[in-house]
Design an enzyme around this catalytic site. Structure first.
Site, PDB file in Angstrom:
ATOM      1  N   TRP A  10       0.819  -1.219   0.000  1.00  0.00           N
ATOM      2  CA  TRP A  10       0.000   0.000   0.000  1.00  0.00           C
ATOM      3  C   TRP A  10       0.853   1.271   0.000  1.00  0.00           C
ATOM      4  O   TRP A  10       0.336   2.355  -0.205  1.00  0.00           O
ATOM      5  CB  TRP A  10      -0.927   0.022   1.223  1.00  0.00           C
ATOM      6  CG  TRP A  10      -1.962  -1.057   1.272  1.00  0.00           C
ATOM      7  CD1 TRP A  10      -2.020  -2.216   0.528  1.00  0.00           C
ATOM      8  CD2 TRP A  10      -3.107  -1.092   2.128  1.00  0.00           C
ATOM      9  NE1 TRP A  10      -3.114  -2.954   0.879  1.00  0.00           N
ATOM     10  CE2 TRP A  10      -3.805  -2.290   1.864  1.00  0.00           C
ATOM     11  CE3 TRP A  10      -3.613  -0.229   3.106  1.00  0.00           C
ATOM     12  CZ2 TRP A  10      -4.978  -2.641   2.534  1.00  0.00           C
ATOM     13  CZ3 TRP A  10      -4.773  -0.567   3.782  1.00  0.00           C
ATOM     14  CH2 TRP A  10      -5.450  -1.764   3.490  1.00  0.00           C
ATOM     15  N   LYS A  11       2.135   1.120   0.291  1.00  0.00           N
ATOM     16  CA  LYS A  11       3.049   2.275   0.411  1.00  0.00           C
ATOM     17  C   LYS A  11       2.472   3.286   1.414  1.00  0.00           C
ATOM     18  O   LYS A  11       1.763   2.890   2.330  1.00  0.00           O
ATOM     19  CB  LYS A  11       3.313   2.909  -0.959  1.00  0.00           C
ATOM     20  CG  LYS A  11       3.695   1.874  -2.011  1.00  0.00           C
ATOM     21  CD  LYS A  11       4.298   2.487  -3.222  1.00  0.00           C
ATOM     22  CE  LYS A  11       4.495   1.417  -4.276  1.00  0.00           C
ATOM     23  NZ  LYS A  11       5.326   1.864  -5.375  1.00  0.00           N
ATOM     24  N   HIS A  96      12.749  -2.883  -0.721  1.00  0.00           N
ATOM     25  CA  HIS A  96      11.997  -2.287  -1.830  1.00  0.00           C
ATOM     26  C   HIS A  96      12.845  -1.185  -2.472  1.00  0.00           C
ATOM     27  O   HIS A  96      13.595  -0.489  -1.792  1.00  0.00           O
ATOM     28  CB  HIS A  96      10.673  -1.716  -1.306  1.00  0.00           C
ATOM     29  CG  HIS A  96       9.754  -1.302  -2.403  1.00  0.00           C
ATOM     30  ND1 HIS A  96       9.864  -0.089  -3.052  1.00  0.00           N
ATOM     31  CD2 HIS A  96       8.720  -1.953  -2.996  1.00  0.00           C
ATOM     32  CE1 HIS A  96       8.928  -0.016  -3.987  1.00  0.00           C
ATOM     33  NE2 HIS A  96       8.225  -1.127  -3.983  1.00  0.00           N
ATOM     34  N   GLU A  98      12.177   1.696  -3.416  1.00  0.00           N
ATOM     35  CA  GLU A  98      12.009   3.043  -2.837  1.00  0.00           C
ATOM     36  C   GLU A  98      12.818   3.168  -1.553  1.00  0.00           C
ATOM     37  O   GLU A  98      13.323   4.249  -1.236  1.00  0.00           O
ATOM     38  CB  GLU A  98      10.513   3.325  -2.596  1.00  0.00           C
ATOM     39  CG  GLU A  98       9.789   3.575  -3.913  1.00  0.00           C
ATOM     40  CD  GLU A  98       8.339   3.152  -3.954  1.00  0.00           C
ATOM     41  OE1 GLU A  98       7.716   2.972  -2.884  1.00  0.00           O
ATOM     42  OE2 GLU A  98       7.811   2.985  -5.075  1.00  0.00           O
ATOM     43  N   GLU A 168      11.503  -6.751  -9.105  1.00  0.00           N
ATOM     44  CA  GLU A 168      10.794  -5.539  -9.504  1.00  0.00           C
ATOM     45  C   GLU A 168      11.742  -4.627 -10.278  1.00  0.00           C
ATOM     46  O   GLU A 168      12.534  -3.895  -9.657  1.00  0.00           O
ATOM     47  CB  GLU A 168      10.296  -4.793  -8.267  1.00  0.00           C
ATOM     48  CG  GLU A 168       9.364  -5.601  -7.389  1.00  0.00           C
ATOM     49  CD  GLU A 168       8.525  -4.686  -6.512  1.00  0.00           C
ATOM     50  OE1 GLU A 168       7.302  -4.731  -6.662  1.00  0.00           O
ATOM     51  OE2 GLU A 168       9.084  -3.917  -5.723  1.00  0.00           O
ATOM     52  N   SER A 214       3.957  -2.225 -12.091  1.00  0.00           N
ATOM     53  CA  SER A 214       2.776  -1.881 -12.899  1.00  0.00           C
ATOM     54  C   SER A 214       1.915  -3.089 -13.262  1.00  0.00           C
ATOM     55  O   SER A 214       1.353  -3.156 -14.365  1.00  0.00           O
ATOM     56  CB  SER A 214       3.198  -1.108 -14.165  1.00  0.00           C
ATOM     57  OG  SER A 214       3.842   0.091 -13.795  1.00  0.00           O
ATOM     58  N   GLY A 235       1.656  -2.570  -6.411  1.00  0.00           N
ATOM     59  CA  GLY A 235       1.596  -1.261  -5.760  1.00  0.00           C
ATOM     60  C   GLY A 235       0.268  -0.596  -6.059  1.00  0.00           C
ATOM     61  O   GLY A 235      -0.754  -0.898  -5.446  1.00  0.00           O
ATOM     62  N   GLY A 236       0.271   0.298  -7.049  1.00  0.00           N
ATOM     63  CA  GLY A 236      -0.921   1.109  -7.349  1.00  0.00           C
ATOM     64  C   GLY A 236      -2.223   0.327  -7.437  1.00  0.00           C
ATOM     65  O   GLY A 236      -3.241   0.743  -6.867  1.00  0.00           O
TER      66      GLY A 236
HETATM   67  C1  PEP Z   1       5.716  -1.729  -5.897  1.00  0.00           C
HETATM   68  O1  PEP Z   1       5.798  -0.651  -5.354  1.00  0.00           O
HETATM   69  O2  PEP Z   1       6.196  -2.723  -5.343  1.00  0.00           O
HETATM   70  C2  PEP Z   1       5.053  -1.799  -7.191  1.00  0.00           C
HETATM   71  C3  PEP Z   1       5.226  -2.870  -7.908  1.00  0.00           C
HETATM   72  O3  PEP Z   1       4.306  -0.704  -7.571  1.00  0.00           O
HETATM   73  P1  PEP Z   1       3.371  -0.589  -8.886  1.00  0.00           P
HETATM   74  O4  PEP Z   1       2.550  -1.840  -8.963  1.00  0.00           O
HETATM   75  O5  PEP Z   1       2.549   0.640  -8.650  1.00  0.00           O
HETATM   76  O6  PEP Z   1       4.289  -0.457 -10.059  1.00  0.00           O
END
Ligand code: PEP
Length: 251
Positions: A10-11, A96, A98, A168, A214, A235-236
């Site tokens: 969920w970040k 991660h 980030e 990722e 994504s 993520g999103g």
């Molecule tokens: C993530 O943050 O681990 C991720 C994969 O984000 P998103 O699905 O938004 O690319």
């Protein structure tokens, strides 16, 4: 046959009320879905305790997005593994991109976190992946290999079986630029080959390797049908009931 594991990161999104509503939606949706997919949600720290109560007796498991490797003490703003355990977490996302890029985490910090998580009974979701610059320079495999070797340093075979790896590609995270199924599968197969070299094939064949970057309901089927892609770190698309359930349905 490895099971599929879908985890939602969920970040820094959703307050407590919003978290409660998303979890209710996911639980309701899963009731009508006969699925043997493992589902993990990773809300922000402020929602973990409530989330733990809400997911009890459901198929949804709980994870955190980060933790510190020390047990306790003067580490203002940090959260320990035992604190996460005490509010009902089973999983923790570590490394991660980030955390690596914005907060300066290194392979060595991440390795310490992996050891602390395992020693505390938490199951790590260990993230790795190359940046766009690294892909364009043709060093994707070198980067991923270094992250695997350094991140898993001194992790023994029994503990390795408890770790989920999330590949990722950084250029695909939150950008809408998903890796093609061929690009993703190529790196997943490479990671499994490295795991075979480190841990023998019977262990490496058991390890769940998720793809992240994504992932959406409309690209999930082709990614998740690749032989070495065992799930997704989302993520999103995990912030909306329909899109998260759509990805689970794709399994
Ligand atoms: C993530 O943050 O681990 C991720 C994969 O984000 P998103 O699905 O938004 O690319």
């Amino acid at each position: 046959m490895r099971k599929k594991v879908i985890a939602g990161n969920w970040k820094m999104n959703l307050n407590l009320q919003e978290s409660i509503s998303l979890i209710s939606g996911i639980k309701n949706g899963l009731r009508t879905l006969s699925s043997n997919v493992e589902v993990i949600i990773c809300p922000p720290y402020t929602s973990l305790e409530t989330a733990s109560t809400l997911v009890k007796n459901s198929h949804v498991k709980l994870g955190a997005q980060n933790m510190y490797f020390e047990e306790s003490g003067a580490y203002t703003g940090e959260i320990s593994a035992s604190m996460l355990k005490s509010v009902g977490c089973e999983y923790v996302i570590l490394g991660h991109s980030e955390r690596r890029t914005i907060f300066g985490e290194t392979d060595s910090t991440i390795n310490k976190k992996i050891h602390k998580a395992l020693a505390s009974g938490l199951l790590p979701i260990f993230c790795i992946g190359e940046t766009l610059d690294e892909r364009e320079k043709g060093i994707t495999f070198d980067v991923v290999k270094r992250q695997v070797v350094e991140g898993l340093k001194n992790v023994d075979t029994e503990n390795m079986k408890k770790i989920i790896i999330a590949y990722e590609p950084v250029w695909a995270i939150g950008t809408g630029k998903v890796a093609s199924k061929e690009q993703a599968e190529e790196v997943h197969a490479f990671i499994r080959k490295e795991l075979i070299a480190l841990y023998q094939s019977d262990v490496a064949e058991q390890i769940i390797i998720q793809y992240g970057g994504s992932v959406k309901p409309d690209n999930a089927v082709e990614l998740l049908s690749q032989p070495n892609i065992d799930g997704a770190l989302v993520g999103g698309a995990c912030l909306k009931v329909d899109s998260f359930l759509g990805i689970i349905k794709a399994c």
